[in-house]
Design a protein around this motif. Structure first.
Motif, PDB file in Angstrom:
ATOM      1  N   LEU A 449     -16.849  27.498  11.441  1.00  0.00           N
ATOM      2  CA  LEU A 449     -18.142  26.830  11.315  1.00  0.00           C
ATOM      3  C   LEU A 449     -19.328  27.770  11.497  1.00  0.00           C
ATOM      4  O   LEU A 449     -20.481  27.332  11.446  1.00  0.00           O
ATOM      5  CB  LEU A 449     -18.251  25.685  12.331  1.00  0.00           C
ATOM      6  N   THR A 450     -19.060  29.036  11.696  1.00  0.00           N
ATOM      7  CA  THR A 450     -20.123  30.005  11.964  1.00  0.00           C
ATOM      8  C   THR A 450     -21.231  30.017  10.916  1.00  0.00           C
ATOM      9  O   THR A 450     -22.409  30.145  11.267  1.00  0.00           O
ATOM     10  CB  THR A 450     -19.533  31.415  12.114  1.00  0.00           C
ATOM     11  N   PRO A 451     -20.924  29.904   9.620  1.00  0.00           N
ATOM     12  CA  PRO A 451     -22.005  29.974   8.623  1.00  0.00           C
ATOM     13  C   PRO A 451     -23.131  28.967   8.823  1.00  0.00           C
ATOM     14  O   PRO A 451     -24.254  29.214   8.395  1.00  0.00           O
ATOM     15  CB  PRO A 451     -21.270  29.715   7.309  1.00  0.00           C
ATOM     16  N   LEU A 452     -22.861  27.830   9.496  1.00  0.00           N
ATOM     17  CA  LEU A 452     -23.911  26.832   9.699  1.00  0.00           C
ATOM     18  C   LEU A 452     -24.578  26.947  11.064  1.00  0.00           C
ATOM     19  O   LEU A 452     -25.492  26.172  11.358  1.00  0.00           O
ATOM     20  CB  LEU A 452     -23.347  25.413   9.541  1.00  0.00           C
ATOM     21  N   ARG A 453     -24.122  27.874  11.876  1.00  0.00           N
ATOM     22  CA  ARG A 453     -24.713  27.999  13.208  1.00  0.00           C
ATOM     23  C   ARG A 453     -26.037  28.756  13.120  1.00  0.00           C
ATOM     24  O   ARG A 453     -26.123  29.837  12.578  1.00  0.00           O
ATOM     25  CB  ARG A 453     -23.757  28.725  14.156  1.00  0.00           C
ATOM     26  N   GLN A 454     -27.079  28.164  13.665  1.00  0.00           N
ATOM     27  CA  GLN A 454     -28.370  28.833  13.764  1.00  0.00           C
ATOM     28  C   GLN A 454     -29.073  28.294  15.002  1.00  0.00           C
ATOM     29  O   GLN A 454     -28.903  27.141  15.386  1.00  0.00           O
ATOM     30  CB  GLN A 454     -29.208  28.616  12.502  1.00  0.00           C
ATOM     31  N   GLN A 455     -29.865  29.142  15.618  1.00  0.00           N
ATOM     32  CA  GLN A 455     -30.438  28.782  16.908  1.00  0.00           C
ATOM     33  C   GLN A 455     -31.494  27.681  16.789  1.00  0.00           C
ATOM     34  O   GLN A 455     -31.606  26.828  17.642  1.00  0.00           O
ATOM     35  CB  GLN A 455     -31.046  30.025  17.563  1.00  0.00           C
ATOM     36  N   ASP A 456     -32.283  27.702  15.746  1.00  0.00           N
ATOM     37  CA  ASP A 456     -33.359  26.728  15.592  1.00  0.00           C
ATOM     38  C   ASP A 456     -33.064  25.831  14.388  1.00  0.00           C
ATOM     39  O   ASP A 456     -33.127  26.286  13.248  1.00  0.00           O
ATOM     40  CB  ASP A 456     -34.687  27.460  15.391  1.00  0.00           C
ATOM     41  N   PRO A 457     -32.752  24.548  14.608  1.00  0.00           N
ATOM     42  CA  PRO A 457     -32.415  23.661  13.489  1.00  0.00           C
ATOM     43  C   PRO A 457     -33.593  23.387  12.562  1.00  0.00           C
ATOM     44  O   PRO A 457     -33.416  22.850  11.475  1.00  0.00           O
ATOM     45  CB  PRO A 457     -31.959  22.372  14.178  1.00  0.00           C
ATOM     46  N   ALA A 458     -34.804  23.754  12.978  1.00  0.00           N
ATOM     47  CA  ALA A 458     -35.973  23.526  12.134  1.00  0.00           C
ATOM     48  C   ALA A 458     -36.195  24.657  11.143  1.00  0.00           C
ATOM     49  O   ALA A 458     -37.041  24.556  10.253  1.00  0.00           O
ATOM     50  CB  ALA A 458     -37.222  23.355  12.999  1.00  0.00           C
ATOM     51  N   GLN A 459     -35.444  25.748  11.271  1.00  0.00           N
ATOM     52  CA  GLN A 459     -35.611  26.901  10.399  1.00  0.00           C
ATOM     53  C   GLN A 459     -34.572  26.899   9.284  1.00  0.00           C
ATOM     54  O   GLN A 459     -33.488  26.334   9.425  1.00  0.00           O
ATOM     55  CB  GLN A 459     -35.506  28.193  11.207  1.00  0.00           C
ATOM     56  N   VAL A 460     -34.931  27.532   8.173  1.00  0.00           N
ATOM     57  CA  VAL A 460     -34.032  27.643   7.031  1.00  0.00           C
ATOM     58  C   VAL A 460     -33.680  29.107   6.826  1.00  0.00           C
ATOM     59  O   VAL A 460     -34.560  29.940   6.673  1.00  0.00           O
ATOM     60  CB  VAL A 460     -34.694  27.092   5.750  1.00  0.00           C
ATOM     61  N   HIS A 461     -32.377  29.405   6.868  1.00  0.00           N
ATOM     62  CA  HIS A 461     -31.919  30.777   6.679  1.00  0.00           C
ATOM     63  C   HIS A 461     -30.969  30.922   5.498  1.00  0.00           C
ATOM     64  O   HIS A 461     -30.723  32.034   5.045  1.00  0.00           O
ATOM     65  CB  HIS A 461     -31.209  31.282   7.945  1.00  0.00           C
ATOM     66  N   ILE A 462     -30.432  29.815   5.022  1.00  0.00           N
ATOM     67  CA  ILE A 462     -29.412  29.864   3.971  1.00  0.00           C
ATOM     68  C   ILE A 462     -29.656  28.731   2.984  1.00  0.00           C
ATOM     69  O   ILE A 462     -30.409  27.797   3.266  1.00  0.00           O
ATOM     70  CB  ILE A 462     -27.984  29.731   4.565  1.00  0.00           C
TER      71      ILE A 462
END
Length: 513
Positions: A449-462
């Protein structure tokens, strides 16, 4: 009798009005120049009587279509408009029309009234010197010479194929529709391509997830997911406490299904997919020995194949049209049957109807009712996702299991519009993605599940191409199994040719968490 300059100028000004929709992209000195150039280059159609009325009516109808399309998406009609028109049912069309923004309807009415006067002018003045005089005819001949000069110069500088010619000329209104039609023809013409599959099959079966379920969402915006920060309603309450769940805000690759969904299937656009013979994750699953089952609740005209229907059917061992835009719960019994299939490894794809087109029509009265109909539709989708996760979790507890979900695109929501509707805004591009894995899967691959892990859910990285990437990795492939032209998920998608951080500032950002 020669036409007086003032009379010819008046006739040309009236003709130029028909090209005004080209200015919808924005007013600038360059846009004004292209407007006048377009009117001049097509002036021969105004002079020669057999073509005049047909041309005027065509420009009137095309102008209205452009106004509607721009009102929804902020740009002139393109190949995705054509693709959507070819697959859209009458009931879906009616829903779209009821969601037209008021401003768009007003501009359409103004345009049609203006065009009524132009048609009357062309019918009454068509035989007078302002259109038939020598000066008018000389202007038409000059326009034809410009066309001939372009063709001659282009042929002299190199081979001039249709794709190149239309790519160069699409800035001349209304040749954008010819360019769009040609691009759609290229997609349709190569529809039955054979995907280029990797050889050999995946080398490490131990890394494969036994049952992979991919849910293709529709018209869900991350701006209304409570798990991603929305605080006005508990839209994801049923998903809140599910262990092994990961959610993220990701970027859509288009504003309608025809543009955006191919990226979730192959990681590329429809045109790039056929050009590079790109496999979908369904193709790769069948190639890896999985039994592939596709369950579809989407509406589309079934008189012919298009890219999306073919990509879903091509490598499906079982393809079942379980609904035609019904409530998405119609997929539940079919999913239960698919999960009970004795095949040791299965890929199951659910194509939902989500919150499209009118959110209030997308859930039953028995659903959790929230104050806003769009929020209720998101809650209904979340309740189904939670139910489907539980079904997957209990179907084979000793086997590895993974469920992936992402919407194709989002919608415009208040305060950017009076109600939720198709269109271009920040909430249309920023969409939710979800992944769930059972303990067996996580023990087998802790990084699943690592590809969906991000610290801030309000940000878009992918972008939502993360879904086919995660799917094929669960099947045992590396990312190289997708087309070599596929852009990896770590590269942030550009929007309208600009980096996302620049582009998002141009969109309505009033929606909020």
């Amino acid at each position: 009798m020669p036409a007086r300059p003032a009379s010819l100028l008046a006739a040309f000004a009236v003709w130029t009005i028909l090209f005004l929709p080209s200015m919808l992209a924005g007013a600038s000195p360059r846009a004004v120049f292209l407007l006048l150039l377009s009117a001049l280059l097509f002036w021969p159609l105004a002079v020669w009587r057999p073509l005049r009325i047909v041309s005027v009516l065509f420009l009137v109808i095309l102008g209205a279509a452009n106004i509607v399309h721009d009102g929804f998406f902020g740009y002139l009609i393109d190949e995705f408009f054509i693709a959507s028109s070819l697959r859209t049912t009458s009931s879906e069309t009616r829903e779209f029309l009821t969601s037209l923004p008021m401003g768009t309807m007003v501009w359409c009415a103004v345009w049609l009234l203006l065009c009524a006067g132009i048609v009357r002018f062309m019918l009454r003045k068509g035989n007078e010197p302002n259109l038939q005089g020598r000066a008018s005819q000389r202007l038409a001949i000059a326009a034809l010479l410009v066309w001939a000069g372009f063709l001659g110069y282009s042929h002299w500088t190199g081979p001039l194929d249709t794709t190149t010619a239309l790519r160069k000329l699409h800035i001349v209104y209304p040749l954008h529709i010819a360019n769009a039609g040609w691009r759609q023809y290229q997609i349709t013409d190569a529809l039955l391509y054979t995907p280029l599959l990797p050889e050999p099959t995946p080398p490490s079966p131990q890394s494969q997830v036994d049952t992979v379920v991919v849910v293709l969402g529709e018209s869900a915006s991350a701006h209304r997911w409570s798990l991603l920060g929305y605080q006005q309603a508990p839209t994801n309450a049923s998903l809140q406490d599910i262990p092994g769940l990961q959610v993220a805000r990701v970027l859509a690759n288009g504003l309608n299904t025809a543009a955006a969904l191919p990226y979730v299937l192959t990681g590329l656009s429809a045109l790039d997919s056929v050009t590079h013979q790109a496999p979908s994750f369904i193709d790769l699953a069948q190639h890896a020995g999985y039994k592939t089952i596709v369950l579809n609740n989407s509406r589309y005209l079934r008189t012919g194949e298009d890219f999306l229907t073919h990509a879903l059917r091509r490598s499906a061992n079982v393809y079942l049209k379980v609904g035609d835009g019904d409530y998405d719960e119609v997929l539940t019994p079919a999913l239960q049957t698919a999960l009970q299939d004795p095949a040791p490894r299965k890929l199951i794809v659910l194509h939902t109807y989500g919150s499209h087109v009118t959110a209030a029509s997308r859930y039953p009265k028995t659903a959790h009712q929230l104050a806003d109909s769009y929020d209720t539709s998101i809650r209904y989708t979340s309740d189904l996702l939670a139910q489907w996760i539980r079904m997957l979790d209990t179907s084979s507890p000793q086997q590895s299991a993974l469920l992936l979900y992402a919407s194709d695109h989002g919608v415009v929501v208040p305060p950017c519009s009076g109600s939720s509707r198709s269109g271009g805004s920040l909430s249309s591009y920023e969409i939710p993605a979800l992944a769930w894995a059972n303990p067996v899967s996580l023990a087998q691959n802790a990084q699943l599940l690592t590809p969906l892990r991000q610290q801030d859910p309000a940000q878009v990285h992918i972008s939502n191409t993360v879904i086919p990437e995660m799917a094929i990795q669960a099947l045992g492939y590396s990312l190289q199994a997708l087309s070599p032209t596929h852009r990896p998920r770590q590269v942030l998608l550009d929007a309208e040719g600009h980096p996302w951080e620049h582009s998002k500032a141009q969109l309505c950002q009033g929606q909020g968490t």
